[in-house]
Every structure is written in C-alpha cells, then in structure tokens.
Write a protein that holds these residues in place. Sequence first.
Motif, PDB file in Angstrom:
ATOM      1  N   LEU A 137      33.617   6.465   8.043  1.00  0.00           N
ATOM      2  CA  LEU A 137      32.301   5.847   7.878  1.00  0.00           C
ATOM      3  C   LEU A 137      31.679   5.494   9.223  1.00  0.00           C
ATOM      4  O   LEU A 137      30.493   5.743   9.446  1.00  0.00           O
ATOM      5  N   ARG A 138      32.460   4.960  10.121  1.00  0.00           N
ATOM      6  CA  ARG A 138      31.939   4.587  11.434  1.00  0.00           C
ATOM      7  C   ARG A 138      31.437   5.813  12.175  1.00  0.00           C
ATOM      8  O   ARG A 138      30.313   5.829  12.694  1.00  0.00           O
ATOM      9  N   ARG A 139      32.267   6.865  12.246  1.00  0.00           N
ATOM     10  CA  ARG A 139      31.850   8.094  12.936  1.00  0.00           C
ATOM     11  C   ARG A 139      30.651   8.731  12.235  1.00  0.00           C
ATOM     12  O   ARG A 139      29.719   9.222  12.893  1.00  0.00           O
ATOM     13  N   SER A 140      30.669   8.706  10.915  1.00  0.00           N
ATOM     14  CA  SER A 140      29.558   9.295  10.157  1.00  0.00           C
ATOM     15  C   SER A 140      28.255   8.547  10.413  1.00  0.00           C
ATOM     16  O   SER A 140      27.192   9.164  10.588  1.00  0.00           O
ATOM     17  N   LEU A 141      28.320   7.241  10.466  1.00  0.00           N
ATOM     18  CA  LEU A 141      27.111   6.458  10.732  1.00  0.00           C
ATOM     19  C   LEU A 141      26.568   6.704  12.138  1.00  0.00           C
ATOM     20  O   LEU A 141      25.356   6.769  12.343  1.00  0.00           O
ATOM     21  N   LEU A 142      27.480   6.860  13.108  1.00  0.00           N
ATOM     22  CA  LEU A 142      27.026   7.159  14.473  1.00  0.00           C
ATOM     23  C   LEU A 142      26.341   8.527  14.529  1.00  0.00           C
ATOM     24  O   LEU A 142      25.298   8.673  15.187  1.00  0.00           O
ATOM     25  N   ARG A 143      26.893   9.496  13.797  1.00  0.00           N
ATOM     26  CA  ARG A 143      26.252  10.826  13.769  1.00  0.00           C
ATOM     27  C   ARG A 143      24.919  10.779  13.032  1.00  0.00           C
ATOM     28  O   ARG A 143      23.942  11.427  13.451  1.00  0.00           O
ATOM     29  N   LEU A 144      24.856   9.997  11.976  1.00  0.00           N
ATOM     30  CA  LEU A 144      23.576   9.846  11.249  1.00  0.00           C
ATOM     31  C   LEU A 144      22.532   9.175  12.132  1.00  0.00           C
ATOM     32  O   LEU A 144      21.369   9.567  12.136  1.00  0.00           O
ATOM     33  N   LYS A 145      22.940   8.184  12.880  1.00  0.00           N
ATOM     34  CA  LYS A 145      22.041   7.488  13.800  1.00  0.00           C
ATOM     35  C   LYS A 145      21.461   8.463  14.815  1.00  0.00           C
ATOM     36  O   LYS A 145      20.251   8.467  15.084  1.00  0.00           O
ATOM     37  N   ASP A 146      22.326   9.292  15.377  1.00  0.00           N
ATOM     38  CA  ASP A 146      21.857  10.298  16.356  1.00  0.00           C
ATOM     39  C   ASP A 146      20.898  11.276  15.694  1.00  0.00           C
ATOM     40  O   ASP A 146      19.873  11.627  16.270  1.00  0.00           O
TER      41      ASP A 146
END
Length: 167
Positions: A154-163
């Motif tokens: 979830l953390r990595r996914s949210l960072l990629r979504l943010k980008d």
Amino acid sequence: MGDREAFDALYDATSAKLHAVCLSVLKSRPDAEETLQEVYIKVWQNAARYASNGLSPMTWLITIARNRAIDRLRARSSRPATAPSEAASQIPSSAPGPESATIRAQERRLLDECLSQLADQQAGAVRAVYLEGVTYADLAQREGKPINTVRSWLRRSLLRLKDCVSQ
C-alpha cells in the motif's frame, strides 16, 4: 369612561413611545403602525380594566403594545411565505452540479488510469482498503500475506499513485 379628549391626550403623549416598541419587535414600519392602531383600540375597549396598583400607566401601555407586536410577529412567521409547491422548488438540490460532476468524472478517470499502471495485486489492495473500506488485517488475511507485506504494498502503491497523479 369614554372621554374622547382624554383619549386624544393619552394618544398624543404615548404614541411615539408605543410606536417605537412595536417597531423594535416587528422591524416593519407598516406592521408597527397597524399594530399601534390595534393597541389603541384595545386600550379604548379595556380602559376600565386598568387598575392603579403602583405601576405607571405607561408600563401597562408598553406591555399591551409589546404583547400585541409579538402576537403579530408570531402570526406572520407561522404563515407560509409561498405555496408549498413553490417552496419545494426553492430548496437547493444536493446533487452535484454539472461542473462538479465533470470534475469528479475527470478525477475518477485519472485515478483509474493510474491504478491500471500498478500490478493487479497492488491495485486491488489499494481499491480494497481506500475505496471499499477493508482493514489492513482483513486484506492480509484475504491475500494470505503478512500484514507488514500488505502495508508495504500500500505504501509503495500510494507513492506511485502520487507520482502518476501529479504528472
């Protein structure tokens, strides 16, 4: 005792003060003037009831004027201002307007595009937790993974979504 000259003198001496009392309650000059007429009619009709009990006659008159003005105010506020069908049409809709709906649709499309760039398992985890309200523990149990692994996804996914969204 029905003495018109005494009543004229009473009116001349008290009308300005009683008009001010009515106006302060009603906030409308026409309503205050009409109420003042009603007050003096009531005073004329009930003058025999006035009993000198240590209070000034002005207190009695002000009480009558204030009570009559409050009665008029209550009657005015209890009447519907418009017909029920007109009132219903004036209630604002809680549905989003065209502009809001368009913006929301664009944001949804952008989110779907960004989610499609994630691996299926991570995209499903983000949808489950942030769109469906599934807890981390329930998701970990459903996926058969440790809770810390799910949190990392979830953390990595949210960072990629943010980008993705910021581009």
